[in-house]
Write a protein that holds these residues in place. Structure first.
Motif, PDB file in Angstrom:
ATOM      1  N   SER A   1     -11.034 -18.925 100.565  1.00  0.00           N
ATOM      2  CA  SER A   1     -12.113 -19.882 100.360  1.00  0.00           C
ATOM      3  C   SER A   1     -12.221 -20.262  98.898  1.00  0.00           C
ATOM      4  O   SER A   1     -11.690 -19.588  98.018  1.00  0.00           O
ATOM      5  N   ARG A   2     -12.926 -21.373  98.672  1.00  0.00           N
ATOM      6  CA  ARG A   2     -13.104 -21.898  97.309  1.00  0.00           C
ATOM      7  C   ARG A   2     -14.604 -21.990  97.060  1.00  0.00           C
ATOM      8  O   ARG A   2     -15.327 -22.491  97.928  1.00  0.00           O
ATOM      9  N   ILE A   3     -15.062 -21.520  95.901  1.00  0.00           N
ATOM     10  CA  ILE A   3     -16.497 -21.623  95.614  1.00  0.00           C
ATOM     11  C   ILE A   3     -16.886 -23.095  95.600  1.00  0.00           C
ATOM     12  O   ILE A   3     -16.084 -23.961  95.272  1.00  0.00           O
ATOM     13  N   ALA A   4     -18.164 -23.362  95.970  1.00  0.00           N
ATOM     14  CA  ALA A   4     -18.662 -24.736  96.049  1.00  0.00           C
ATOM     15  C   ALA A   4     -18.651 -25.358  94.658  1.00  0.00           C
ATOM     16  O   ALA A   4     -18.617 -24.664  93.652  1.00  0.00           O
ATOM     17  N   SER A   5     -18.739 -26.703  94.636  1.00  0.00           N
ATOM     18  CA  SER A   5     -18.645 -27.385  93.357  1.00  0.00           C
ATOM     19  C   SER A   5     -19.990 -27.441  92.643  1.00  0.00           C
ATOM     20  O   SER A   5     -20.299 -28.387  91.954  1.00  0.00           O
ATOM     21  N   GLY A   6     -20.827 -26.413  92.851  1.00  0.00           N
ATOM     22  CA  GLY A   6     -22.077 -26.309  92.111  1.00  0.00           C
ATOM     23  C   GLY A   6     -21.786 -26.125  90.638  1.00  0.00           C
ATOM     24  O   GLY A   6     -22.590 -26.467  89.778  1.00  0.00           O
TER      25      GLY A   6
ATOM     26  N   LEU B   1     -21.113 -19.527  95.164  1.00  0.00           N
ATOM     27  CA  LEU B   1     -20.500 -18.469  95.968  1.00  0.00           C
ATOM     28  C   LEU B   1     -20.934 -18.559  97.428  1.00  0.00           C
ATOM     29  O   LEU B   1     -20.107 -18.528  98.335  1.00  0.00           O
ATOM     30  N   GLU B   2     -22.267 -18.730  97.635  1.00  0.00           N
ATOM     31  CA  GLU B   2     -22.790 -18.800  98.999  1.00  0.00           C
ATOM     32  C   GLU B   2     -22.282 -20.046  99.737  1.00  0.00           C
ATOM     33  O   GLU B   2     -22.070 -20.005 100.942  1.00  0.00           O
ATOM     34  N   GLY B   3     -22.103 -21.142  99.004  1.00  0.00           N
ATOM     35  CA  GLY B   3     -21.679 -22.390  99.636  1.00  0.00           C
ATOM     36  C   GLY B   3     -20.169 -22.557  99.670  1.00  0.00           C
ATOM     37  O   GLY B   3     -19.675 -23.655  99.836  1.00  0.00           O
ATOM     38  N   ARG B   4     -19.440 -21.453  99.497  1.00  0.00           N
ATOM     39  CA  ARG B   4     -17.985 -21.580  99.448  1.00  0.00           C
ATOM     40  C   ARG B   4     -17.427 -22.068 100.781  1.00  0.00           C
ATOM     41  O   ARG B   4     -18.012 -21.791 101.829  1.00  0.00           O
ATOM     42  N   THR B   5     -16.340 -22.804 100.708  1.00  0.00           N
ATOM     43  CA  THR B   5     -15.759 -23.354 101.928  1.00  0.00           C
ATOM     44  C   THR B   5     -14.375 -22.782 102.154  1.00  0.00           C
ATOM     45  O   THR B   5     -13.634 -22.528 101.203  1.00  0.00           O
TER      46      THR B   5
END
Ligand code: ZN
Length: 198
Positions: free
Chosen positions: A168-173, A192-196
């Motif tokens: 997975s990749r961490i979200a672009s926050g 981290l929580e929004g990783r896809t």
């Protein structure tokens, strides 16, 4: 520079060779050091030398540490089946500050950058692949959202996918072009929580 005697010029030159130290800062630091008590200068120089001599790469995650295995890898309470891949030890420290991530890390010590002639073999990618031979559930790619970070993330996902391990990749926050170490903790946690899954 020629206004100063040789040893002072030399000290300024050494200090200005450090990253983000311009010639003005180097002069300020040099004169600060020259006014410091002798014992303090000795302690500073010995600390630098001792850190350089004793700090090495953790045998598991390749972060910088003064032990064979860093405290995070040595901690049995951490989830050793989840590996977060970061560019450097400072990014690892940034995620540690959040106190929420319970997995372990893998420190690449750089990112792939064709422009700067840095290829996959110049960062700790082989070492990451070797770690995936053991029981790993997920690889979380937390490289910076710069061009180099994204290139590295894509490269890693292509390597990891055939192994069947979740990647997975961490979200672009994390702001585009932003360094992880300069990103606030809440943004890091959201990322981290929004990783896809890739
Ligand atoms: Zn380690």
């Amino acid at each position: 520079m020629e206004y100063y005697s040789e040893q002072i010029s030399q000290l300024i030159a050494e200090l200005s060779s450090l990253p983000s130290i311009g010639s003005k800062s180097a002069q300020r630091l040099a004169f600060h050091i020259l006014h410091m008590p002798h014992a303090d200068v000795k302690r500073l120089s010995e600390t630098i030398l001792s850190a350089r001599e004793n700090v090495r790469f953790c045998k598991e995650c390749f972060t910088l540490t003064d032990q064979d295995i860093c405290p995070i890898c040595a901690d049995e309470k951490r989830d050793h089946h989840t590996i977060m891949v970061v560019e450097d030890s400072r990014d690892m420290a940034a995620y540690e500050h959040t106190k929420e991530y319970k997995g372990v890390y893998h420190v690449l010590h750089g990112a792939i950058s064709p422009m700067q002639g840095i290829g996959p073999d110049d960062i700790r990618l082989k070492e990451l692949m070797a770690r995936l031979q053991s029981d790993v559930d997920e690889v979380i790619i937390a490289t910076n959202s710069s061009l180099e970070g994204e290139t590295t993330a894509m490269y890693i996902s292509k390597l990891v996918k055939p192994t069947g391990i979740k990647v997975s990749r961490i979200a672009s926050g994390v702001p585009v072009g932003g360094d992880l170490e300069n990103t606030d903790e809440i943004t890091l946690l959201r990322a981290l929580e929004g990783r896809t899954e890739l």
